[in-house]
Design an enzyme around this catalytic site. Structure first.
Site, PDB file in Angstrom:
ATOM      1  N   GLY A 159       0.977  -0.947   0.092  1.00  0.00           N
ATOM      2  CA  GLY A 159      -0.382  -0.365  -0.353  1.00  0.00           C
ATOM      3  C   GLY A 159       0.912   1.483   0.298  1.00  0.00           C
TER       4      GLY A 159
ATOM      5  CG  ASP B 102       1.197  -8.096   6.777  1.00  0.00           C
ATOM      6  OD1 ASP B 102       0.143  -9.394   7.849  1.00  0.00           O
ATOM      7  OD2 ASP B 102       0.958  -7.440   7.138  1.00  0.00           O
TER       8      ASP B 102
ATOM      9  NE  ARG C 141       5.571  -8.307   2.162  1.00  0.00           N
ATOM     10  CZ  ARG C 141       5.595  -6.776   2.805  1.00  0.00           C
ATOM     11  NH1 ARG C 141       5.497  -7.429   3.926  1.00  0.00           N
ATOM     12  NH2 ARG C 141       5.658  -6.426   2.279  1.00  0.00           N
TER      13      ARG C 141
ATOM     14  NE  ARG D  97      11.109  -2.746   3.567  1.00  0.00           N
ATOM     15  CZ  ARG D  97       9.902  -3.562   3.945  1.00  0.00           C
ATOM     16  NH1 ARG D  97       9.575  -2.753   5.164  1.00  0.00           N
ATOM     17  NH2 ARG D  97       8.824  -3.595   3.068  1.00  0.00           N
TER      18      ARG D  97
ATOM     19  CE  LYS E 257       7.286   0.458   5.624  1.00  0.00           C
ATOM     20  NZ  LYS E 257       8.115  -0.192   7.122  1.00  0.00           N
TER      21      LYS E 257
ATOM     22  CG  ASP F  20      -0.662   8.490   3.942  1.00  0.00           C
ATOM     23  OD1 ASP F  20      -0.106   7.558   3.579  1.00  0.00           O
ATOM     24  OD2 ASP F  20       0.304   9.827   4.618  1.00  0.00           O
TER      25      ASP F  20
HETATM   26  P1  AMP Z   1       2.234  -2.820   8.634  1.00  0.00           P
HETATM   27  O1  AMP Z   1       1.242  -2.562   9.505  1.00  0.00           O
HETATM   28  O2  AMP Z   1       3.650  -1.431   8.213  1.00  0.00           O
HETATM   29  O3  AMP Z   1       3.001  -4.145   7.918  1.00  0.00           O
HETATM   30  O4  AMP Z   1       1.384  -2.518   7.544  1.00  0.00           O
HETATM   31  C1  AMP Z   1       0.008  -3.695   6.947  1.00  0.00           C
HETATM   32  C2  AMP Z   1      -0.797  -3.394   5.982  1.00  0.00           C
HETATM   33  O5  AMP Z   1      -1.200  -1.658   5.529  1.00  0.00           O
HETATM   34  C3  AMP Z   1       0.247  -3.176   4.040  1.00  0.00           C
HETATM   35  O6  AMP Z   1      -0.918  -3.719   3.605  1.00  0.00           O
HETATM   36  C4  AMP Z   1       0.580  -1.538   4.044  1.00  0.00           C
HETATM   37  O7  AMP Z   1       1.203  -2.207   2.746  1.00  0.00           O
HETATM   38  C5  AMP Z   1      -1.229  -0.917   4.889  1.00  0.00           C
HETATM   39  N1  AMP Z   1      -0.897   0.245   4.827  1.00  0.00           N
HETATM   40  C6  AMP Z   1       0.609   0.590   6.231  1.00  0.00           C
HETATM   41  N2  AMP Z   1       0.329   2.048   6.022  1.00  0.00           N
HETATM   42  C7  AMP Z   1       0.040   2.393   4.703  1.00  0.00           C
HETATM   43  C8  AMP Z   1      -0.212   3.753   4.075  1.00  0.00           C
HETATM   44  N3  AMP Z   1       0.711   5.017   4.782  1.00  0.00           N
HETATM   45  N4  AMP Z   1      -0.143   4.045   2.811  1.00  0.00           N
HETATM   46  C9  AMP Z   1      -0.418   2.599   2.597  1.00  0.00           C
HETATM   47  N5  AMP Z   1      -0.639   1.801   3.214  1.00  0.00           N
HETATM   48  C10 AMP Z   1      -0.121   1.547   4.382  1.00  0.00           C
HETATM   49 MG    MG Z   2       4.009  -4.901   6.248  1.00  0.00          MG
END
Ligand code: AMP
Ligand code: MG
Length: 494
Positions: free
Chosen positions: A94, A254, A185, A178, A115, A127
């Site tokens: 995302g 994930d 995953r 990164r 990222k 966002d």
């Molecule tokens: P994480 O908690 O970083 O492992 O993210 C979990 C999911 O939320 C993943 O699919 C990320 O791509 C998405 N995600 C986290 N933060 C954002 C953001 N600011 N914008 C879009 N997707 C996000």
């Molecule tokens: Mg993640």
């Protein structure tokens, strides 16, 4: 986007080539005013890139996503995942993009990914951005883990975008580059098992075997062996985390790689006072991902991977479940063996002892630490000092600890002398310097609030050489005040 930037990396993009339906081609959102905050020069060299070229305006434009480097084929990868136990069928990159892969100077295939490079079709309500603080946090902690010898994704660069990111307050945005053995995953398998079917899971599994477990290519039961091999790597990885007091904080499926690297430095932290229930993540209210829960969670995650592989393991579903269950049930045994090896080294115990007795000796030490809220890192390092002939620090740390003299007697009786090699191994298992939370926060605050990178650079230098004690760095070896730690929280999705 302008004409392609020069050839910073010799890309060779197997994921794009071999797994056509597993991603969406996408482009990073350009940054309005990119500024290079940090470049990992030695990692750039490892990847066959020229650090000086990456630090030019063109290099920075490439690291900001403003000009795609030649050979990059950016994609957002699809994945799902169990988050805090509940299944989210649709996650995916995302706010990340895989730029491509390179073969590094040691012949290893590595992903290079952004990222914080903007929204993608998987962004849902997010966002797509990353704030500077969390990008620097991932940089620091992943490099600390690497220096501690723990398999991990790495940080190649942080570029400030010049754009603001809306969080609780407006924060400067950044793109983190990164580097990972891959970004596949457990959640990637879950996505294809849920939305497609066994043939796509097989395609993904074959890809993972070729990339990460080539020794299984000719196996008679490759998918069962893949499950076992992933379990082995995760069992060891989590044991290594425990050995340095690392709490991942968000062990959703994930965030668990097939390669066995630590990934996704969100609400992670190093524990100070030894406490199996230690948890710092603001969203982990029930302690699901507490320090002492991590091996059980890794096993739980492995079971989620197993579910996706069942149709490939055996067409007879009962037989498949039986075979997979045996692998998952073996996880605690493998983990315990790694844990014992790691903690024996920390305590300077050779392999000659009886396993159950050594385990009891180690556990009793940890109980003394937890009852007395003693700093895990300091206490273990003091054991090394004592073993190396400098008992004063251990004595002062344990001064008023009831039961310590008895324990120390057992420890000394178990291993009265050590070879220089054993002492060296003990030193390498007991760091002086971890990325302590108060220093991390101070470094990030200076960078974000005052544009002062000096504390970040200083802390980074300290944690990059964690095992040699340096008087000038004494402050970095000390725990935070309990007022700080008791209120310390880390945040996810930041
Ligand atoms: P994480 O908690 O970083 O492992 O993210 C979990 C999911 O939320 C993943 O699919 C990320 O791509 C998405 N995600 C986290 N933060 C954002 C953001 N600011 N914008 C879009 N997707 C996000
Ligand atoms: Mg993640």
């Amino acid at each position: 986007m302008n004409a392609p930037a020069p050839r910073f990396f010799a890309f060779d993009n197997s994921y794009v080539r071999d797994l056509e339906d597993f991603y969406v081609r996408w482009k990073p959102t350009p940054a309005s005013k990119p500024v290079l905050i940090r470049l990992n020069e030695s990692l750039a060299v490892e990847l066959g890139a020229d650090p000086a070229a990456l630090a030019t305006d063109e290099g920075i434009a490439a690291l900001a996503g403003n000009r795609l480097p030649e050979g990059a084929e950016p994609i957002a990868q699809a994945y799902a995942g169990h988050q805090f136990g509940g299944f989210s069928p649709q996650l995916g990159d995302g706010r990340a993009l895989l730029l491509g892969e390179v073969i590094d100077r040691q012949g290893r295939r590595r992903d290079i990914a952004f990222k914080g490079s903007g929204r993608t079709p998987f962004s849902r309500n997010g966002d797509g951005k990353c704030a500077l603080g969390p990008a620097l946090r991932e940089y620091l902690i992943s490099e600390a883990m690497h220096a501690l010898g723990i398999p991990t994704t790495r940080a190649l660069a942080v570029v400030a975008t010049g754009d603001m990111v809306r969080r609780e307050r407006a924060l400067p945005g950044a793109v983190l580059t990164r580097v990972a053995a891959s970004h596949v995953r457990v959640g990637t398998f879950e996505f294809f098992a849920t939305h497609r079917g066994p043939e796509q899971v097989r395609q993904l599994a074959d890809y993972v075997i070729a990339r990460h477990y080539p020794q299984l290519a000719d196996s008679a039961q490759p998918y069962l062996d893949l499950l076992a091999a992933v379990g082995e790597r995760q069992a060891e990885l989590v044991a290594r985390w425990l050995g340095v007091g690392f709490i991942h904080g968000v062990m959703n499926t994930d965030n668990m790689t097939l390669s066995g690297e630590t990934i996704d430095y969100g609400p992670c932290a190093f524990m100070e006072a030894y406490d199996p229930a230690a948890v710092f993540s603001s969203i982990d209210r029930h302690g699901r991902y507490a320090y002492g829960q991590q091996s059980g969670i890794a096993r739980w995650n492995l079971a989620r991977l197993a579910e996706t592989l069942l149709p490939l393991i055996d067409p007879d579903s009962d037989r498949a479940v039986q075979a997979a269950t045996a692998v998952i049930d073996a996880f605690p045994k493998h983990h315990a063996a790694h844990w014992l090896r790691i903690f024996r080294t920390k305590l300077g115990l050779d392999e000659s002892g009886e396993a159950a007795e050594d385990r009891a000796l180690i556990d009793d030490f940890l109980v003394l630490l937890s009852h007395n809220r003693l700093d895990f890192t300091l206490a273990c390092r003091a054991l090394f000092d004592a073993a190396a002939g400098h008992p004063a620090r251990l004595a002062s740390l344990m001064d008023s600890v009831e039961g310590f003299p008895v324990w120390q007697g057992r420890w000394q009786a178990r291993q009265p002398t050590r070879s220089p090699a054993a002492l060296a191994a003990m030193q390498q298992a007991n760091p002086c310097y971890i990325a302590r939370n108060h220093h991390v926060e101070a470094a990030l605050a200076a960078a974000v609030d005052h544009n002062d990178l000096a504390p970040f650079e200083r802390l980074l230098a300290v944690i990059q050489s964690p095992f040699d004690e340096r008087p000038a760095d004494a402050a970095y070896g000390q725990p935070a005040s309990s007022e700080f730690t008791d209120h310390y929280m880390t945040f996810c999705g930041t």
